[in-house]
Design a protein around this motif. Sequence first.
Motif, short mmCIF file in Angstrom:
data_model
loop_
_atom_site.label_atom_id
_atom_site.label_comp_id
_atom_site.label_asym_id
_atom_site.label_seq_id
_atom_site.Cartn_x
_atom_site.Cartn_y
_atom_site.Cartn_z
N SER A 185 0.78 -1.08 0.07
CA SER A 185 -0.09 0.19 0.02
C SER A 185 0.92 1.22 0.08
N PHE A 186 2.25 1.11 0.37
CA PHE A 186 3.04 2.48 0.45
C PHE A 186 3.66 2.63 -0.85
N GLY A 187 3.46 1.77 -1.88
CA GLY A 187 3.80 2.07 -3.19
C GLY A 187 5.29 2.21 -3.58
N VAL A 188 6.14 1.67 -2.63
CA VAL A 188 7.58 1.81 -2.99
C VAL A 188 8.02 0.83 -3.81
N THR A 189 9.01 1.16 -4.89
CA THR A 189 9.25 0.13 -5.90
C THR A 189 10.53 -0.05 -5.85
N ALA A 190 11.16 -0.85 -6.87
CA ALA A 190 12.73 -1.02 -6.96
C ALA A 190 13.03 -0.08 -8.17
N ALA A 191 13.61 1.11 -7.96
CA ALA A 191 13.52 2.05 -9.02
C ALA A 191 14.68 1.97 -9.84
N THR A 192 16.15 1.70 -9.53
CA THR A 192 17.13 1.79 -10.47
C THR A 192 18.03 0.77 -10.12
N VAL A 264 23.09 5.11 5.67
CA VAL A 264 21.71 4.18 5.97
C VAL A 264 20.72 5.23 5.73
N LEU A 265 19.90 4.88 4.65
CA LEU A 265 18.68 5.81 4.29
C LEU A 265 17.45 5.00 5.01
N THR A 266 16.63 5.72 5.56
CA THR A 266 15.44 5.14 6.19
C THR A 266 14.07 5.96 5.64
N TYR A 267 12.75 5.40 5.32
CA TYR A 267 11.66 5.79 4.90
C TYR A 267 10.59 5.54 5.69
N THR A 268 9.95 6.21 6.80
CA THR A 268 8.95 6.27 7.47
C THR A 268 7.64 6.70 7.02
N PRO A 269 6.98 6.01 6.41
CA PRO A 269 5.71 6.71 5.95
C PRO A 269 4.89 7.61 6.88
N ASP A 270 4.72 7.25 8.17
CA ASP A 270 3.95 8.21 9.09
C ASP A 270 4.94 9.39 9.50
N ASN A 271 5.96 9.66 8.93
CA ASN A 271 6.56 10.93 9.41
C ASN A 271 5.97 11.97 8.53
N PRO A 272 6.38 13.19 9.09
CA PRO A 272 5.73 14.65 8.49
C PRO A 272 6.51 14.72 7.08
#
Length: 362
Positions: A185-192, A264-272
């Motif tokens: 549901s977050f729609g994150v894909t393998a981009a490159t 290290v990169l992080t993605y937190t969907p509920d962050n602002p």
Amino acid sequence: MFNRPVRIVLALALVWAGLSAGGLDAHASGGGMNAAFHRTWARTDRPVAEGQANRTWMWGPGPFSNVLFEEYDEGSEGGFRVVQYFDKTRMEITDTTADPVNPWYVTNGLLAKELITGQLQLGHNRFWQGPPAMVNVAGDLNDPNGPTYATFNALMGHQPLPLGWTIIQTVDRAGNVGANQSLASFGVTAATFVPETNHTVASVFWEFMNSAGPVYENGQHVEARLFENPFYATGFPLTEAYWTRIRVGGVQRWVLVQVFERRVLTYTPDNPEGWKVEAGNVGRHYYAWRYEHLSKQPAPLPNGYQPPPDPAWQCDPAYPDACIPSPPPDLRCAEIPYRRFQVLPPDPQGFDRDQDGVGCEG
């Protein structure tokens, strides 16, 4: 453009302005920022500090260590290089005689790679092998269930996801890989795909690595790409991106994590907005691993090493956005690499002819 001797002297000024302010105690905090490091920091993080940009810190609010000498075989200072630690990374100058105007004069270390492999790099081709770091990659450091750098060590050899695939793969602290369909549901894909390390970059991270926004250049805030090369700050990916449950401020959250060579990169969907993608505190983690867990120490100054004999070759406080020495010699705008930088009285080099507080505007 100024000639080679002036470049070398200015390069030494960039280093020693920081050394004289910061000292060499690895465990001291604060201590001032090396001038070359400050210029690199200011481009992406001064807009954040001043509220001009709403995004993650790429370095941090400021250094938490003094300027240090660390052993490195190819370092120009007798087998040492100049470093300083920030929350997100370590800045370093390997060759202090190089052109300080070159954007690669200051680099940020391969800290995440060392943490995930346990290989402490002491030269281009020399390593000390230690254990992969049992330090949480993100979230609360005392989270007993969050993945560590050691967790991701075993994932370096996993095959890349096909481009365009939605990322739903998960990992736990023990390194067990699974899948959770609800994460689609977050729609994150393998981009490159990055052939150098045989891994793909997640779409949210690739978008950030290629993004533009407010940066600080030549004494002013402008809109530009955050990084001329998308891999400048991160390096190449060492793993695929994985969702994991991480405790942040005591609250369990789904966080997407990807380990690169430098960050290290992080993605937190509920962050602002602006803070969904963040750079992890790799600098803090590495410093604790190297100096506390491994009980290493910063290198002493090389025998007989002395700072430049002329104390005038320091960064004059009249030019806070640049590293320009006090006269003598008298310098002209054509002999320095800076344009449109802040000038404070008394302007000893006379760069602010119209006395509007901005030097070398032409």
